[in-house]
Design a protein around this motif. Structure first.
Motif, PDB file in Angstrom:
ATOM      1  N   THR A   1      84.270  84.170  -4.530  1.00 35.14           N
ATOM      2  CA  THR A   1      84.898  82.979  -3.943  1.00 35.14           C
ATOM      3  C   THR A   1      85.763  82.217  -4.944  1.00 35.14           C
ATOM      4  N   GLY A   2      85.716  82.608  -6.216  1.00 38.42           N
ATOM      5  CA  GLY A   2      86.570  81.951  -7.197  1.00 38.42           C
ATOM      6  C   GLY A   2      85.850  81.606  -8.490  1.00 38.42           C
ATOM      7  N   ALA A   3      86.640  81.419  -9.550  1.00 38.34           N
ATOM      8  CA  ALA A   3      86.097  80.992 -10.839  1.00 38.34           C
ATOM      9  C   ALA A   3      86.020  79.470 -10.864  1.00 38.34           C
ATOM     10  N   ARG A   4      85.006  78.941 -11.527  1.00 37.25           N
ATOM     11  CA  ARG A   4      84.833  77.491 -11.630  1.00 37.25           C
ATOM     12  C   ARG A   4      84.343  77.167 -13.043  1.00 37.25           C
ATOM     13  N   PHE A   5      85.225  76.568 -13.834  1.00 31.68           N
ATOM     14  CA  PHE A   5      84.874  76.176 -15.192  1.00 31.68           C
ATOM     15  C   PHE A   5      84.543  74.684 -15.209  1.00 31.68           C
ATOM     16  N   GLU A   6      83.355  74.362 -15.699  1.00 35.21           N
ATOM     17  CA  GLU A   6      82.909  72.976 -15.779  1.00 35.21           C
ATOM     18  C   GLU A   6      82.853  72.542 -17.242  1.00 35.21           C
ATOM     19  N   ILE A   7      83.580  71.479 -17.553  1.00 36.18           N
ATOM     20  CA  ILE A   7      83.625  70.938 -18.910  1.00 36.18           C
ATOM     21  C   ILE A   7      82.885  69.602 -18.913  1.00 36.18           C
ATOM     22  N   ARG A   8      81.764  69.561 -19.613  1.00 37.64           N
ATOM     23  CA  ARG A   8      80.951  68.347 -19.663  1.00 37.64           C
ATOM     24  C   ARG A   8      81.503  67.414 -20.741  1.00 37.64           C
TER      25      ARG A   8
ATOM     26  N   THR B   1      81.352  70.621 -23.746  1.00 35.06           N
ATOM     27  CA  THR B   1      80.877  71.989 -23.551  1.00 35.06           C
ATOM     28  C   THR B   1      81.515  72.557 -22.292  1.00 35.06           C
ATOM     29  N   ILE B   2      81.634  73.883 -22.238  1.00 35.80           N
ATOM     30  CA  ILE B   2      82.244  74.527 -21.077  1.00 35.80           C
ATOM     31  C   ILE B   2      81.368  75.672 -20.594  1.00 35.80           C
ATOM     32  N   THR B   3      81.202  75.763 -19.295  1.00 31.23           N
ATOM     33  CA  THR B   3      80.455  76.857 -18.673  1.00 31.23           C
ATOM     34  C   THR B   3      81.214  77.325 -17.439  1.00 31.23           C
ATOM     35  N   GLU B   4      80.949  78.563 -17.020  1.00 32.52           N
ATOM     36  CA  GLU B   4      81.556  79.092 -15.800  1.00 32.52           C
ATOM     37  C   GLU B   4      80.476  79.138 -14.734  1.00 32.52           C
TER      38      GLU B   4
ATOM     39  N   GLY C   1      92.544  86.523 -11.474  1.00 26.86           N
ATOM     40  CA  GLY C   1      92.125  85.944 -10.195  1.00 26.86           C
ATOM     41  C   GLY C   1      92.522  86.753  -8.986  1.00 26.86           C
ATOM     42  N   GLU C   2      93.410  87.732  -9.189  1.00 25.04           N
ATOM     43  CA  GLU C   2      93.879  88.617  -8.120  1.00 25.04           C
ATOM     44  C   GLU C   2      94.430  87.837  -6.926  1.00 25.04           C
ATOM     45  N   SER C   3      93.627  87.518  -5.939  1.00 30.21           N
ATOM     46  CA  SER C   3      94.129  86.883  -4.718  1.00 30.21           C
ATOM     47  C   SER C   3      94.234  85.362  -4.828  1.00 30.21           C
ATOM     48  N   ALA C   4      94.020  84.800  -6.003  1.00 38.13           N
ATOM     49  CA  ALA C   4      94.026  83.341  -6.158  1.00 38.13           C
ATOM     50  C   ALA C   4      95.380  82.748  -5.779  1.00 38.13           C
ATOM     51  N   SER C   5      95.343  81.646  -5.049  1.00 36.34           N
ATOM     52  CA  SER C   5      96.575  80.958  -4.652  1.00 36.34           C
ATOM     53  C   SER C   5      96.592  79.506  -5.117  1.00 36.34           C
ATOM     54  N   VAL C   6      95.427  78.986  -5.543  1.00 36.84           N
ATOM     55  CA  VAL C   6      95.327  77.582  -5.941  1.00 36.84           C
ATOM     56  C   VAL C   6      94.435  77.439  -7.171  1.00 36.84           C
ATOM     57  N   ILE C   7      94.881  76.603  -8.107  1.00 35.45           N
ATOM     58  CA  ILE C   7      94.035  76.159  -9.219  1.00 35.45           C
ATOM     59  C   ILE C   7      93.884  74.651  -9.064  1.00 35.45           C
TER      60      ILE C   7
ATOM     61  N   VAL D   1      87.857  72.896 -13.571  1.00 37.74           N
ATOM     62  CA  VAL D   1      89.057  73.711 -13.349  1.00 37.74           C
ATOM     63  C   VAL D   1      88.598  74.933 -12.564  1.00 37.74           C
ATOM     64  N   GLU D   2      89.032  75.039 -11.311  1.00 36.80           N
ATOM     65  CA  GLU D   2      88.538  76.113 -10.442  1.00 36.80           C
ATOM     66  C   GLU D   2      89.679  76.739  -9.649  1.00 36.80           C
ATOM     67  N   ASP D   3      89.452  77.970  -9.190  1.00 34.66           N
ATOM     68  CA  ASP D   3      90.446  78.648  -8.363  1.00 34.66           C
ATOM     69  C   ASP D   3      89.755  79.311  -7.176  1.00 34.66           C
ATOM     70  N   ASN D   4      90.547  79.918  -6.312  1.00 30.18           N
ATOM     71  CA  ASN D   4      89.998  80.590  -5.128  1.00 30.18           C
ATOM     72  C   ASN D   4      90.220  82.100  -5.205  1.00 30.18           C
ATOM     73  N   GLY D   5      90.133  82.633  -6.426  1.00 25.43           N
ATOM     74  CA  GLY D   5      90.322  84.068  -6.626  1.00 25.43           C
ATOM     75  C   GLY D   5      89.038  84.859  -6.455  1.00 25.43           C
ATOM     76  N   ARG D   6      88.933  85.967  -7.181  1.00 24.78           N
ATOM     77  CA  ARG D   6      87.780  86.857  -7.004  1.00 24.78           C
ATOM     78  C   ARG D   6      86.544  86.398  -7.760  1.00 24.78           C
ATOM     79  N   GLY D   7      86.705  85.430  -8.653  1.00 25.14           N
ATOM     80  CA  GLY D   7      85.552  84.924  -9.384  1.00 25.14           C
ATOM     81  C   GLY D   7      85.162  85.818 -10.551  1.00 25.14           C
ATOM     82  N   ILE D   8      84.075  85.446 -11.212  1.00 22.35           N
ATOM     83  CA  ILE D   8      83.591  86.172 -12.386  1.00 22.35           C
ATOM     84  C   ILE D   8      82.171  86.658 -12.121  1.00 22.35           C
TER      85      ILE D   8
END
Length: 242
Positions: A222-229, A213-216, A151-157, A172-179
């Motif tokens: 702006t950050g990674a965001r994993f969504e689990i249905r 199921t899980i997707t990004e 996440g490099e610059s991530a400060s929050v999950i 489950v999301e963060d405010n890092g560099r994203g994917i």
């Protein structure tokens, strides 16, 4: 009794054949599990010893070139260790029945076992609990670790629950560099990304045990965001679970 009647009486019933087959499969599964457990345990013990001696050797050597060889050896040994850990975790999927797990408590528990540095965990799930494989904790561990490592610059999950039509979504999301867009599906492939894919590949299969199921879905930059249905009936808001 005629010979034909005697032969017919000796033919096992379909029910007995099925029972015998199930017993044989159970025996073989237990055998494979036992052999795998013993092998991993013994190899990991020896691997730990080698890692220890390698570290001591690195402290004794001053030559920069030799030190670089030691560092490469340590990296290779650590990769082997992580692969054995993956094998152990994967073998344990669906071994025990699914159980209700409080998402907030699970997030806090995992955060205590991850080197977060300055990253903060915010679990906005109130008393929500999800029905999942007992290894759900591994899913959160790998998602948190993904932020810490990449996440490099991530400060929050942030962990939260969203309602989308009839579906419940665990986010489950963060405010890092994203994917990057080209990697959003590849990150779930086994071994992709120099080790990252082991954890996310494992996570996807753990979730699949109870139909999740899980997707990004994050926006790169702006950050990674994993969504689990979560399937219907697998989320509760009473929260009285571990």
């Amino acid at each position: 009794m005629s010979s034909e009647e005697q032969s017919a009486s000796e033919i096992p019933s379909p029910e007995k054949e099925i029972a015998d087959l199930k017993a044989r499969i159970s025996f073989l599964e237990n055998k494979i599990h036992l052999v795998g457990s013993i092998t991993r345990h013994d190899v990991l013990n020896q691997l730990t010893a080698i890692l220890g001696y390698t570290e001591l050797l690195g402290m004794m050597i001053e030559d920069p070139k030799l030190k670089s060889f030691i560092e490469k050896e340590q990296s290779a040994l650590d990769k082997i260790r992580r692969q054995f850990q993956f094998a152990k975790d994967y073998q344990n999927i669906a071994v025990e029945p699914p159980r209700w797990q409080n998402i907030h408590n699970l997030s806090v528990r995992v955060a205590e076992n991850v080197d977060l540095n300055t990253v903060q965990i915010l679990a906005d799930t109130e008393k929500a609990s999800v029905l999942a494989d007992p290894q759900l904790e591994k899913v959160f561990f790998h998602l948190f670790e993904n932020t810490i490592r990449h996440g490099e610059s991530a400060s929050v999950i942030r962990v939260s629950i969203e309602k989308r039509g009839d579906d419940d979504i665990l986010v489950v999301e963060d405010n890092g560099r994203g994917i990057p867009a080209a990697e959003k599906e590849k990150i779930f492939e086994m071994g992709y990304g120099g080790g990252l894919g082991w954890g996310l590949f494992l996570s996807r299969d753990i979730l699949a045990v109870t139909g999740m199921t899980i997707t990004e879905c994050g926006i790169p930059g702006t950050g990674a965001r994993f969504e689990i249905r979560i399937p219907p009936g697998h989320l509760r808001q009473d929260g009285e679970y571990p």
